[in-house]
Motif scaffolding. Structure first.
Motif, mmCIF file in Angstrom:
data_model
loop_
_atom_site.group_PDB
_atom_site.id
_atom_site.type_symbol
_atom_site.label_atom_id
_atom_site.label_comp_id
_atom_site.label_asym_id
_atom_site.label_seq_id
_atom_site.Cartn_x
_atom_site.Cartn_y
_atom_site.Cartn_z
ATOM 1 N N ALA A 198 -42.795 4.699 -6.839
ATOM 2 C CA ALA A 198 -43.830 3.723 -7.192
ATOM 3 C C ALA A 198 -44.329 3.992 -8.611
ATOM 4 N N LYS A 199 -45.047 3.030 -9.156
ATOM 5 C CA LYS A 199 -45.534 3.133 -10.525
ATOM 6 C C LYS A 199 -47.059 3.181 -10.559
ATOM 7 N N LEU A 200 -47.576 3.782 -11.621
ATOM 8 C CA LEU A 200 -49.006 3.730 -11.882
ATOM 9 C C LEU A 200 -49.367 2.306 -12.303
ATOM 10 N N PRO A 201 -50.643 1.900 -12.165
ATOM 11 C CA PRO A 201 -51.820 2.733 -11.960
ATOM 12 C C PRO A 201 -52.083 3.085 -10.502
ATOM 13 N N VAL A 202 -52.936 4.114 -10.338
ATOM 14 C CA VAL A 202 -53.506 4.486 -9.048
ATOM 15 C C VAL A 202 -55.021 4.476 -9.209
ATOM 16 N N VAL A 203 -55.700 3.874 -8.258
ATOM 17 C CA VAL A 203 -57.163 3.847 -8.284
ATOM 18 C C VAL A 203 -57.690 4.552 -7.042
ATOM 19 N N VAL A 204 -58.589 5.507 -7.266
ATOM 20 C CA VAL A 204 -59.250 6.235 -6.185
ATOM 21 C C VAL A 204 -60.748 5.980 -6.303
ATOM 22 N N VAL A 205 -61.380 5.619 -5.191
ATOM 23 C CA VAL A 205 -62.832 5.433 -5.174
ATOM 24 C C VAL A 205 -63.447 6.522 -4.300
ATOM 25 N N ILE A 206 -64.441 7.200 -4.859
ATOM 26 C CA ILE A 206 -65.149 8.282 -4.175
ATOM 27 C C ILE A 206 -66.605 7.852 -4.013
ATOM 28 N N ASP A 207 -67.142 7.953 -2.804
ATOM 29 C CA ASP A 207 -68.521 7.508 -2.609
ATOM 30 C C ASP A 207 -69.512 8.563 -3.099
ATOM 31 N N ALA A 208 -70.793 8.237 -3.017
ATOM 32 C CA ALA A 208 -71.832 9.122 -3.554
ATOM 33 C C ALA A 208 -71.912 10.442 -2.805
ATOM 34 N N ALA A 209 -71.376 10.466 -1.582
ATOM 35 C CA ALA A 209 -71.361 11.706 -0.800
ATOM 36 C C ALA A 209 -70.155 12.573 -1.131
ATOM 37 N N GLY A 210 -69.289 12.080 -2.021
ATOM 38 C CA GLY A 210 -68.139 12.870 -2.446
ATOM 39 C C GLY A 210 -66.896 12.696 -1.599
ATOM 40 N N LYS A 211 -66.865 11.661 -0.759
ATOM 41 C CA LYS A 211 -65.705 11.425 0.086
ATOM 42 C C LYS A 211 -64.849 10.280 -0.465
ATOM 43 N N VAL A 212 -63.532 10.420 -0.304
ATOM 44 C CA VAL A 212 -62.604 9.381 -0.754
ATOM 45 C C VAL A 212 -62.667 8.207 0.216
#
Length: 445
Positions: free
Chosen positions: A400-414
């Motif tokens: 697969a190709k980039l991009p990759v987006v990761v969202v982390i909440d305010a509690a620090g969890k993905v």
């Protein structure tokens, strides 16, 4: 970059082509300067004439490329509709996908037909559409007699053609093409085989082309699409419809394309499974804090993200080669500007082979700086030598190709892991990502 490479087709030929005429050409596209071994692309173009009449014809085509990049199987075939003058919509022409050192170009390839009301004979000259034509002699190509025609414009030589003496078929051509920053290239075509297939064979070939064209339409693939996004809905269609489509393909040149389609479907299935496995492992877990640096070389302090919804955007972040849609960074920046005052932060993460090699690391950093300046990005871009993308799950190992987006909440969890480009909404930009961020703002506080 789209280029106009269309012959001026003037009047109905005195000798038309019959349905079932199949023409195979060998082609070459190469830079005028530099080492041909580096800049050369070879290709094979096959055209099949169908439904020929006084009103026009249908031409099915395939284009197989070698070197300097190529289209996926979805871009290797098509269908042209020509009128009684053998004129065609330029948007339907086959194209080469050509990788330059500084980017890519899309190079249309001419329909190998030429029609004129000019009586062709040695030394005949005429002017058409501000182009000067001259018959310079005759020759043979693939055992067929043809006229040599030199075509010039106000700036000099533009194209040389060899036209069959008995039909509108172009036996050979050499064209001068400019791409990129005015870089001169030469495109050549030469007929290597001309056959007449039977009516039953034509029916079978037509059925195969139409089946693959129908599948491509169901997938929503537009011709000349550089970044085709395989989303779950498209993968479902591919798995469901591909077997029946390829069963209709029983002869070359479509057999090779059908085989590529089968292989691609298998890769997409494996890739989707691998990415889903990574996503399943990450979602709901505490986000890792791998070592990563800022552009000035300082180690990034992950404490800066504490209590915030954090969007990580892993992408090349290189100024060359630079191709639309630029990893969608403009839309990522739009999201950041809209949400930065709502306890949301965005971090670009530059990931590429320059940064992963100590000898080229500084060059990679400079390239990222230039890209950030060129795109006028307001969010910071961090530098990753490979550790961070591996910690979150590097999809490149699956092909697969980039991009990759990761969202982390305010509690620090993905809470989100997305590979590839998002669907663009004209009114809301990256609506799926924005909705994810809004949800994280509610649940992670």
């Amino acid at each position: 970059m789209h280029l106009a490479l269309v012959l001026a087709l003037m009047t109905l030929p005195s000798v038309s082509l019959e349905s079932g005429t199949q023409l195979q050409y060998e082609g070459r596209f190469v830079a005028e300067k530099g080492d041909p071994a580096i800049t050369e692309k070879d290709f094979t173009l096959t055209c099949l004439v169908d439904h020929a009449s006084d009103q026009g014809a249908v031409v099915y085509w395939t284009l197989m490329e070698q070197g300097r990049g190529k289209w996926s199987w979805l871009g290797q075939f098509g269908k042209l509709e020509v009128n009684h003058k053998w004129q065609v919509n330029p948007a339907q022409l086959p194209t080469l996908f050509y990788q330059r050192p500084s980017g890519t170009s899309i190079v249309p390839v001419m329909l190998p037909m030429f029609v004129t009301d000019q009586a062709l004979s040695k030394d005949a000259t005429w002017i058409q559409d501000r182009l000067d034509y001259k018959v310079t002699g005759d020759t043979r190509v693939a055992g067929q007699k043809g006229w040599n025609i030199d075509i010039r414009n106000a700036y000099g030589h533009q194209r040389t053609l060899v036209i069959d003496k008995e039909s509108p078929v172009v036996l050979a051509s050499t064209s001068t093409i400019f791409i990129g920053q005015g870089e001169e290239h030469e495109l050549t075509l030469e007929l290597v085989e001309r056959t007449q297939i039977s009516q039953p064979q034509l029916v079978v070939a037509r059925r195969g082309f139409d089946a693959l064209l129908r599948l491509r339409g169901q997938l929503g693939h537009e011709p000349r699409t550089r970044d085709f996004r395989w989303n779950p809905a498209r993968l479902t269609i591919l798995r469901k419809e591909l077997p029946a489509a390829v069963d209709q393909v029983v002869s070359e040149p479509l057999l090779a394309i059908a085989q590529s389609a089968r292989q691609d479907a298998k890769r997409q299935k494996n890739r989707s499974g691998a990415i889903n496995a990574v996503r399943k492992q990450l979602i709901g877990q505490a986000a890792p804090h791998p070592q990563i640096t800022e552009m000035d070389g300082k180690i990034f302090d992950w404490k800066k993200t504490n209590g915030k919804v954090t969007v990580l955007h892993f992408w090349d972040y290189r100024d060359r080669p630079l191709e639309e849609p630029y990893g969608q960074v403009a839309y990522i920046d739009f999201l950041y500007r809209n949400r930065k005052d709502q306890n949301v932060t965005v971090l670009g993460v530059a990931v590429n082979e320059l940064l992963e090699n100590q000898a080229t690391h500084s060059r990679g950093v400079q390239s990222a700086k230039k890209l950030r300046s060129f795109m006028n990005l307001s969010y910071p871009v961090l530098i990753d030598g490979g550790e961070a993308i591996r910690a979150f799950g590097d999809p490149r190992v699956t092909g697969a190709k980039l991009p990759v987006v990761v969202v982390i909440d305010a509690a620090g969890k993905v809470v989100h892991y997305h590979v590839g480009l998002y669907k663009f909404d004209r009114d809301r930009g990256l609506a799926e990502l924005d909705d994810t961020v809004k949800q994280a703002m509610k649940t992670g506080s």
